[in-house]
Write a protein that holds these residues in place. Structure first.
Motif, mmCIF file in Angstrom:
data_model
loop_
_atom_site.group_PDB
_atom_site.id
_atom_site.type_symbol
_atom_site.label_atom_id
_atom_site.label_comp_id
_atom_site.label_asym_id
_atom_site.label_seq_id
_atom_site.Cartn_x
_atom_site.Cartn_y
_atom_site.Cartn_z
ATOM 1 N N GLY A 12 30.947 44.485 -71.055
ATOM 2 C CA GLY A 12 31.636 44.407 -69.758
ATOM 3 C C GLY A 12 31.506 43.038 -69.112
ATOM 4 O O GLY A 12 31.296 42.919 -67.911
ATOM 5 N N SER A 55 36.067 27.961 -65.085
ATOM 6 C CA SER A 55 37.219 27.089 -64.919
ATOM 7 C C SER A 55 38.346 27.678 -65.765
ATOM 8 O O SER A 55 38.131 28.028 -66.928
ATOM 9 C CB SER A 55 36.846 25.689 -65.405
ATOM 10 N N VAL A 190 23.834 49.968 -76.385
ATOM 11 C CA VAL A 190 24.155 50.503 -77.712
ATOM 12 C C VAL A 190 22.998 50.165 -78.646
ATOM 13 O O VAL A 190 22.640 48.994 -78.810
ATOM 14 C CB VAL A 190 25.475 49.887 -78.247
ATOM 15 N N LEU A 337 33.727 36.113 -76.682
ATOM 16 C CA LEU A 337 32.746 35.337 -77.447
ATOM 17 C C LEU A 337 32.416 35.985 -78.791
ATOM 18 O O LEU A 337 31.976 35.298 -79.715
ATOM 19 C CB LEU A 337 31.479 35.150 -76.613
ATOM 20 N N ILE A 350 38.619 31.914 -71.680
ATOM 21 C CA ILE A 350 39.181 33.098 -71.007
ATOM 22 C C ILE A 350 40.649 33.254 -71.419
ATOM 23 O O ILE A 350 41.141 34.369 -71.618
ATOM 24 C CB ILE A 350 39.020 32.995 -69.473
HETATM 25 P P1 FAD Z 1 29.513 38.216 -72.181
HETATM 26 O O1 FAD Z 1 29.778 37.717 -70.844
HETATM 27 O O2 FAD Z 1 28.260 37.776 -72.870
HETATM 28 O O3 FAD Z 1 29.529 39.793 -72.110
HETATM 29 C C1 FAD Z 1 28.970 40.590 -73.131
HETATM 30 C C2 FAD Z 1 28.898 42.033 -72.665
HETATM 31 O O4 FAD Z 1 28.442 42.843 -73.731
HETATM 32 C C3 FAD Z 1 27.936 42.257 -71.500
HETATM 33 O O5 FAD Z 1 28.468 43.196 -70.606
HETATM 34 C C4 FAD Z 1 26.714 42.859 -72.202
HETATM 35 O O6 FAD Z 1 25.961 43.661 -71.351
HETATM 36 C C5 FAD Z 1 27.407 43.665 -73.278
HETATM 37 N N1 FAD Z 1 26.538 44.009 -74.398
HETATM 38 C C6 FAD Z 1 26.010 43.181 -75.333
HETATM 39 N N2 FAD Z 1 25.232 43.892 -76.176
HETATM 40 C C7 FAD Z 1 25.303 45.175 -75.778
HETATM 41 C C8 FAD Z 1 24.704 46.392 -76.230
HETATM 42 N N3 FAD Z 1 23.860 46.427 -77.268
HETATM 43 N N4 FAD Z 1 24.978 47.525 -75.557
HETATM 44 C C9 FAD Z 1 25.802 47.532 -74.488
HETATM 45 N N5 FAD Z 1 26.396 46.417 -74.008
HETATM 46 C C10 FAD Z 1 26.133 45.255 -74.652
HETATM 47 N N6 FAD Z 1 35.525 30.030 -70.486
HETATM 48 C C11 FAD Z 1 36.514 29.533 -69.723
HETATM 49 O O7 FAD Z 1 37.650 30.021 -69.790
HETATM 50 N N7 FAD Z 1 36.281 28.493 -68.868
HETATM 51 C C12 FAD Z 1 35.078 27.882 -68.794
HETATM 52 O O8 FAD Z 1 34.897 26.964 -68.000
HETATM 53 C C13 FAD Z 1 34.041 28.339 -69.639
HETATM 54 N N8 FAD Z 1 32.815 27.768 -69.634
HETATM 55 C C14 FAD Z 1 31.865 28.207 -70.503
HETATM 56 C C15 FAD Z 1 30.653 27.540 -70.614
HETATM 57 C C16 FAD Z 1 29.701 27.947 -71.554
HETATM 58 C C17 FAD Z 1 28.425 27.198 -71.690
HETATM 59 C C18 FAD Z 1 29.942 29.071 -72.366
HETATM 60 C C19 FAD Z 1 28.930 29.558 -73.373
HETATM 61 C C20 FAD Z 1 31.133 29.764 -72.249
HETATM 62 C C21 FAD Z 1 32.101 29.330 -71.344
HETATM 63 N N9 FAD Z 1 33.320 29.972 -71.256
HETATM 64 C C22 FAD Z 1 34.318 29.450 -70.470
HETATM 65 C C23 FAD Z 1 33.548 31.185 -72.016
HETATM 66 C C24 FAD Z 1 33.426 32.396 -71.130
HETATM 67 O O9 FAD Z 1 32.180 32.442 -70.492
HETATM 68 C C25 FAD Z 1 33.602 33.628 -71.976
HETATM 69 O O10 FAD Z 1 34.746 33.509 -72.769
HETATM 70 C C26 FAD Z 1 33.812 34.825 -71.151
HETATM 71 O O11 FAD Z 1 32.847 34.923 -70.183
HETATM 72 C C27 FAD Z 1 33.798 36.057 -71.986
HETATM 73 O O12 FAD Z 1 32.504 36.377 -72.361
HETATM 74 P P2 FAD Z 1 32.275 37.775 -73.040
HETATM 75 O O13 FAD Z 1 32.745 38.829 -72.114
HETATM 76 O O14 FAD Z 1 32.857 37.719 -74.399
HETATM 77 O O15 FAD Z 1 30.693 37.853 -73.224
#
Ligand code: FAD
Length: 503
Positions: A12, A55, A190, A337, A350
């Motif tokens: 999430g 951003s 999970v 990610l 994003i």
């Molecule tokens: P996360 O935010 O890590 O979410 C993962 C989710 O999975 C969480 O809810 C966690 O609780 C859940 N989860 C994991 N394991 C389990 C489990 N075992 N059981 C239940 N739940 C679990 N993007 C941009 O567009 N602009 C930017 O400026 C930008 N800057 C960034 C800078 C950095 C340094 C990084 C690393 C990334 C950046 N990004 C940027 C990318 C952006 O942060 C991500 O693409 C976006 O936040 C999506 O992340 P996510 O939801 O895939 O992962």
């Protein structure tokens, strides 16, 4: 037909809630009632989200529009500010800055004709700055902002903008949005993933013992890649040899002074730092390569360059640049990610989340998950990742810096052949290969090439057939009128105060 009955999203963060929101909206019935495909999202507060990613680029606003989200309300909720582009400092040589703006640079002509006219003017001895013709750049340099859609037919009518926003608040906002449209949220970690006989995923088991079965799974578990990698073993295509930065340290600070309507990306000894101003605080980070820099040095560098008082402890985030070889495998799709990551220099992650969901909708499967759909999806998403990779590498490889091992490495790096082809073509007379549905339009490539000192050797002979003196005069009148017009616009802070203040 064996339609999908239930989709389970694991995670999430921004990815999970964007996926849930788009699916809930697009699958809802014609009368607005929730879809017959059940959508559930499981997330773990204990694990939390990555919390960076603040951003965005202009297509983000299209997503809001497609979700029928009121932009003004969203801006207030997420404490967002406006972004007109990115200012790059010290990338070609130390002491120099350039701007990569959104929107067009056309001085009221066709973009290509303008660029060729501008090139001709240079070859005739003029030295007009390309960015003086960009409405976004002129607004940004003056700290001004106004909505281009409210200024249609003016000099800034062709500007575009995006947002700087608080990632946690975005997830919170979209959670409410998705839940209101029938998405069920389950809190829990999970612990186990159970596979079917054919290798696909059958269900997940939470620490509480609760079992959640579904016929399709979306892995939004971030770098954990719980389903796509840890369960299905989808391998990763590592691009560290093109983009050696593999860590970031992030910290939030108090705002100081006016908020800039642009992101700042400043080159440092072993990478670059970002500065993203929101309404109530500023996000900062240092993206660096562990080959050349320790975490301690990176933290010290970042703390030395931030403006305001720090609000949280700096946090180091390791990452690996690349893309998963199979983003969609069997009955599991990775979004966010979990599917891949390219450093955030052009704020594209994003956007890739949204594209991942859009392409999924275009290839929406039934329970068979036909391999032809999977193949086309993976091919298309890989192309999108590669386009972004090449554009990011462009920012590094044109450097003239040789002051640290990191920059010497960048200057001499081996380029992806696809990027080498673009550079070779551009160098001749400013042409750029046509791409299907490209994210970065010619204005972006020209802006970065110009900022990094790569100017075509000639201009297109076609412009010699045009009325150059008249067009040159028109260009300059446009530039001067725009500069005057922009001075009358509200400052960025004033615009926010008057229209969408979070306070
Ligand atoms: P996360 O935010 O890590 O979410 C993962 C989710 O999975 C969480 O809810 C966690 O609780 C859940 N989860 C994991 N394991 C389990 C489990 N075992 N059981 C239940 N739940 C679990 N993007 C941009 O567009 N602009 C930017 O400026 C930008 N800057 C960034 C800078 C950095 C340094 C990084 C690393 C990334 C950046 N990004 C940027 C990318 C952006 O942060 C991500 O693409 C976006 O936040 C999506 O992340 P996510 O939801 O895939 O992962």
């Amino acid at each position: 037909m064996k339609p999908l009955q239930k989709i389970l999203i694991v995670g999430g963060g921004t990815a999970g809630w964007i996926a849930a929101s788009i699916l809930a909206k697009q699958l809802q019935k014609a009368d607005g009632t929730p879809s017959s495909v059940q959508i559930e999202l499981v997330e773990s507060e204990e694990i939390g989200t990555i919390g960076v990613g603040e951003s965005t680029i202009p297509p983000f606003l299209e997503m809001l529009k497609n979700l029928d989200i009121n932009e003004q309300e969203f801006i207030k909720y997420t404490q967002a500010s406006f972004k007109l582009g990115i200012q790059f400092t010290d990338w070609r040589v130390k002491g120099e800055s350039y701007f990569h703006p959104f929107g067009t640079i056309s001085a009221g002509m066709k973009e290509y004709t303008f660029y060729q006219m501008w090139l001709k003017s240079f070859h005739q001895g003029d030295n007009f700055a390309l960015q003086d013709f960009s409405p976004c750049n002129v607004m940004a340099q003056n700290g001004r902002f106004y909505l281009p859609q409210l200024a249609d037919r003016t000099a800034i009518g062709e500007a575009r903008y995006a947002l700087h926003l608080d990632a946690k608040l975005v997830a919170e906002y979209l959670r409410k949005y998705a839940e209101a449209r029938g998405v069920v949220r389950t809190e829990g970690k999970v612990m186990e993933v159970v596979q079917r006989d054919d290798g696909g995923i059958a269900k997940v088991i939470l620490r509480s013992g609760q079992e959640i079965a579904a016929d399709f799974f979306i892995d939004c578990s971030g770098f954990h890649a719980l389903l796509i990698e840890k369960t299905l073993g989808a391998s990763y295509c590592d691009w560290t040899h093109y983009l050696p930065c593999d860590r970031a340290v992030a910290v939030q600070t108090e705002n100081t002074g006016d908020t800039t309507p642009y992101t700042r990306a400043t080159a440092r000894d072993h990478g670059w730092t970002w500065r993203i101003p929101l309404q109530r605080r500023t996000g900062n980070g240092y993206v660096y390569s562990s080959q050349f820099c320790s975490d301690d040095e990176a933290v010290n560098t970042l703390l030395n360059v931030v403006d305001g008082k720090t609000l949280i402890e700096p946090r180091v985030i390791p990452f690996k640049t690349g893309v998963r070889n199979e983003i969609w495998k069997k009955n599991c799709l990775a979004i966010g990610l979990a599917s891949g990551f390219i450093e955030p220099l052009e704020s594209t992650a994003i956007h890739l989340v949204v594209r991942g969901v859009i392409h999924f909708m275009r290839n929406f499967p039934d329970q068979d998950c036909d391999q032809a759909l999977i193949h086309q999806y993976n091919r298309r998403m890989t192309m999108e990742y590669e386009e972004i990779r090449d554009f990011i590498v462009l920012h590094y490889c044109l450097t003239e810096r040789e002051d640290t091992p990191f920059w010497r490495w960048c200057k001499n790096m081996e380029l992806p052949p696809s990027l080498q082809e673009v550079i070779d073509y551009f160098k001749v007379q400013g042409g750029l290969p046509e791409m299907i549905d490209a994210l970065f339009h010619p204005v972006s490539w020209r802006s970065v090439c110009e900022g990094m000192g790569l100017r075509p050797q000639k201009y297109s002979p076609v412009v010699d057939e045009m009325n150059y003196p008249v067009m040159r005069k028109g260009m300059l009148e446009y530039r001067d009128a725009m500069a005057e017009f922009v001075k009358k616009l509200p400052t960025h802070d004033q615009f926010i105060r008057d229209n969408c203040s979070a306070y």
